[in-house]
Design a protein around this motif. Sequence first.
Motif, PDB file in Angstrom:
ATOM      1  N   GLY A 139      14.462 132.784 -33.864  1.00 26.64           N
ATOM      2  CA  GLY A 139      13.560 131.931 -34.626  1.00 26.64           C
ATOM      3  C   GLY A 139      13.258 132.447 -36.021  1.00 26.64           C
ATOM      4  O   GLY A 139      12.477 131.838 -36.754  1.00 26.64           O
ATOM      5  N   GLU A 171       9.593 131.853 -24.831  1.00 24.65           N
ATOM      6  CA  GLU A 171       9.745 130.729 -23.899  1.00 24.65           C
ATOM      7  C   GLU A 171       8.410 130.395 -23.238  1.00 24.65           C
ATOM      8  O   GLU A 171       7.984 129.239 -23.190  1.00 24.65           O
ATOM      9  CB  GLU A 171      10.783 131.065 -22.823  1.00 24.65           C
ATOM     10  CG  GLU A 171      12.199 131.219 -23.351  1.00 24.65           C
ATOM     11  CD  GLU A 171      12.406 132.411 -24.303  1.00 24.65           C
ATOM     12  OE1 GLU A 171      11.684 133.439 -24.171  1.00 24.65           O
ATOM     13  OE2 GLU A 171      13.259 132.312 -25.207  1.00 24.65           O
ATOM     14  N   GLU A 187       5.828 129.036 -25.661  1.00 20.21           N
ATOM     15  CA  GLU A 187       6.071 127.641 -26.033  1.00 20.21           C
ATOM     16  C   GLU A 187       5.718 126.684 -24.887  1.00 20.21           C
ATOM     17  O   GLU A 187       5.240 125.573 -25.142  1.00 20.21           O
ATOM     18  CB  GLU A 187       7.520 127.457 -26.512  1.00 20.21           C
ATOM     19  CG  GLU A 187       7.765 128.264 -27.794  1.00 20.21           C
ATOM     20  CD  GLU A 187       8.813 127.668 -28.724  1.00 20.21           C
ATOM     21  OE1 GLU A 187       8.650 127.798 -29.944  1.00 20.21           O
ATOM     22  OE2 GLU A 187       9.784 127.062 -28.208  1.00 20.21           O
ATOM     23  N   ASP A 208       8.606 123.058 -33.357  1.00 17.31           N
ATOM     24  CA  ASP A 208       9.255 124.340 -33.628  1.00 17.31           C
ATOM     25  C   ASP A 208      10.753 124.271 -33.388  1.00 17.31           C
ATOM     26  O   ASP A 208      11.248 124.728 -32.362  1.00 17.31           O
ATOM     27  CB  ASP A 208       8.620 125.427 -32.751  1.00 17.31           C
ATOM     28  CG  ASP A 208       9.073 126.824 -33.180  1.00 17.31           C
ATOM     29  OD1 ASP A 208       9.616 126.959 -34.294  1.00 17.31           O
ATOM     30  OD2 ASP A 208       8.871 127.771 -32.401  1.00 17.31           O
ATOM     31  N   ASP A 209      11.456 123.713 -34.350  1.00 13.42           N
ATOM     32  CA  ASP A 209      12.916 123.773 -34.336  1.00 13.42           C
ATOM     33  C   ASP A 209      13.381 123.814 -35.796  1.00 13.42           C
ATOM     34  O   ASP A 209      13.806 122.801 -36.353  1.00 13.42           O
ATOM     35  CB  ASP A 209      13.495 122.557 -33.600  1.00 13.42           C
ATOM     36  CG  ASP A 209      15.011 122.653 -33.459  1.00 13.42           C
ATOM     37  OD1 ASP A 209      15.615 123.627 -33.978  1.00 13.42           O
ATOM     38  OD2 ASP A 209      15.596 121.739 -32.842  1.00 13.42           O
ATOM     39  N   ALA A 214      16.430 122.150 -37.186  1.00 11.60           N
ATOM     40  CA  ALA A 214      16.344 120.692 -37.326  1.00 11.60           C
ATOM     41  C   ALA A 214      15.267 120.278 -38.327  1.00 11.60           C
ATOM     42  O   ALA A 214      14.953 119.090 -38.444  1.00 11.60           O
ATOM     43  CB  ALA A 214      16.044 120.067 -35.964  1.00 11.60           C
ATOM     44  N   ASP A 271      12.122 121.185 -38.121  1.00 12.49           N
ATOM     45  CA  ASP A 271      10.838 120.989 -37.429  1.00 12.49           C
ATOM     46  C   ASP A 271       9.969 122.237 -37.510  1.00 12.49           C
ATOM     47  O   ASP A 271      10.174 123.216 -36.776  1.00 12.49           O
ATOM     48  CB  ASP A 271      11.068 120.636 -35.958  1.00 12.49           C
ATOM     49  CG  ASP A 271      11.675 119.260 -35.774  1.00 12.49           C
ATOM     50  OD1 ASP A 271      11.819 118.539 -36.780  1.00 12.49           O
ATOM     51  OD2 ASP A 271      12.011 118.913 -34.619  1.00 12.49           O
ATOM     52  N   GLY A 303       4.145 126.039 -35.085  1.00 15.74           N
ATOM     53  CA  GLY A 303       5.591 126.234 -35.177  1.00 15.74           C
ATOM     54  C   GLY A 303       5.903 127.677 -35.511  1.00 15.74           C
ATOM     55  O   GLY A 303       5.023 128.537 -35.516  1.00 15.74           O
TER      56      GLY A 303
END
Lengths: 353, 353
Positions: free
Chosen positions: A221, B272, B275, B288-289, B292, B294, B310
């Motif tokens: 991340g 993991e 989230e 949170d990407d 992409a 996000d 995020g």
Amino acid sequence: MTQKPTLAVVGATGAVGRVMLQILSQHADVWGEIRLLASPHSAGAKLAVRGEESEVHALSEEALEGVDVALFDVPDQVAAQWAPVAVAKGAVVVDNSAAFRQEADVPLVVPEVNPHCVRVRPRSIVATPNCTTLSMIVALGALHAEFGLTELVVSSYQAASGAGQRGIDTLRAQLSLLAAEPDAGTTPGGVRRAVGDDLGPFPAPLALNVVPWVGEPQDGGWSSEELKIREESRKILGLPDLRVTATCVRVPVISTHSASVHARFQSEVTVERAEEILATAPGVVLFDDPAAGDFPTPADVVGTDPTWVGRVRRSMDDPQALELFVCGDNLRKGSALNTVQIAELVASEFAPS
Amino acid sequence: MTQKPTLAVVGATGAVGRVMLQILSQHADVWGEIRLLASPHSAGAKLAVRGEESEVHALSEEALEGVDVALFDVPDQVAAQWAPVAVAKGAVVVDNSAAFRQEADVPLVVPEVNPHCVRVRPRSIVATPNCTTLSMIVALGALHAEFGLTELVVSSYQAASGAGQRGIDTLRAQLSLLAAEPDAGTTPGGVRRAVGDDLGPFPAPLALNVVPWVGEPQDGGWSSEELKIREESRKILGLPDLRVTATCVRVPVISTHSASVHARFQSEVTVERAEEILATAPGVVLFDDPAAGDFPTPADVVGTDPTWVGRVRRSMDDPQALELFVCGDNLRKGSALNTVQIAELVASEFAPS
């Protein structure tokens, strides 16, 4: 050798290249010829250096003939291709890209922190750090020398010019569009509608916004910019196990990066001693009296050479930790100035002894 | 009591008060009369609430007669003076100022984190936290419940509206002045010259700048805003020894505060599991990407109710630490929404059982 060395500025027409020419015009003149090189589409342009207009030439093997020192400010892949060509022609390359920074046989140099490293350059390449690392490392190097740094938690406030002239142009264009939309900043989606689809080099609108993403995605991340701060801080300070966590955020400032830094040390610290160190450290200005309005901001720091430090506090729960707010002009010390300073260290080797 | 309770909104004409009226108009209507109160110079103004124009009255003892619940969004000293008057008239006061937050007999409530505390209010006053604390505490409360929080290092990116309507007006006026000065952001002193001497509620120009100072000077170089984050986080989470270090910075965003948070826990964490927790926590949106595009930004979050989270990462050197970037609309959840939510918890006591 008693002749003054020949300098090439590769990437002379970019945002950083232009500041290099300003700085070369202001510093004591240690250079013979200064040759301006750029991509073919910029060839023929004229730029001022040392008070005279000078023509920009296309980067080529021929254009690098006879160069003693070459300053590179070009994209990583261009540096990776052309720095070895310049070296083969006999030049020492001072490179501002990320292409070589993490190579074991390429020193990463900040003249106020590790100037000795410039002398050991097996590949005739010296790298200069990322502008965000540079905006804080001069101050941290001074504190590390006394207290022994063990951990950094950094949150950045990075200016548009870190993304080059296109970053500056994009922010200015977005601010113009928003000037006609007084409610954009308070309406859901209003900023995106007002600035349109062309976000320039940024992954979200930058005007009236902050964007918590700089660089390319990496494992876990992290962004590439955040990992650069970690790896470069470790390399410059010679601390391969330094704990470093960074969060990089772009802010709607034209130029000058800032960082909020939580720094932990091996021994107890005091604000008084930290301020003594910072007040006398080369390349640092201590500006820290909030009650009098004295703290560094980008608007006051832009165009200046030093790293400005303010808001010096000791953590209330941890006598080994300091908080700092630092500002540095990312186009000057953060890029162009550090590169020129390294080149001047190399040039001193050419001086008659 | 089966009659719907009477609500007073004290400070109805301010930036937060106006958002309170919007939220009251959107939520399920649990109120009888809604009375709008403000300083005498705003008396006679008309504001819309629940689809109807309603006249603003001057705050006075008489105007507080018959009020069951009073929302206060006024300066600290006005709240200190008038909240006890409202209580003497029989009202429960929900106060958004700093006047009572650190009083031991006044609960400090975030309905997603410590709703039970609203029932224990010896002085009939319930306080709502500072907008910067609120912008992150809902997400941190959820993570604390699972991992046990031990330390926070916070750097804020606070919007102009945290300084009220005058803050918004000042930033907009500065941006207009700068629109005519294309070189201001790259010229030493250029921003200060362009925006002039009237800095509004800020200690330095805010447009094209970041200002590392919010609040009043306190001992040790801290600002009052930084100490609020520390003291309020400890009180809301019920962790009087939590290690908290904050650096508060104003940024040129109209509305929505952001924070870069380094959070350390009693046990190891994974991205993991963090989230999973954030994805299901009430009042939180996980976004949170980065690959992409996000991640939360103020431009996308403004006008929404939740805390957006995020950039969730685990520290590379510390398996017990997480990094987060959070955004929350400081006028909604950060102020008006949290106040209304608390009032609705109080109102539920008036419902027929």
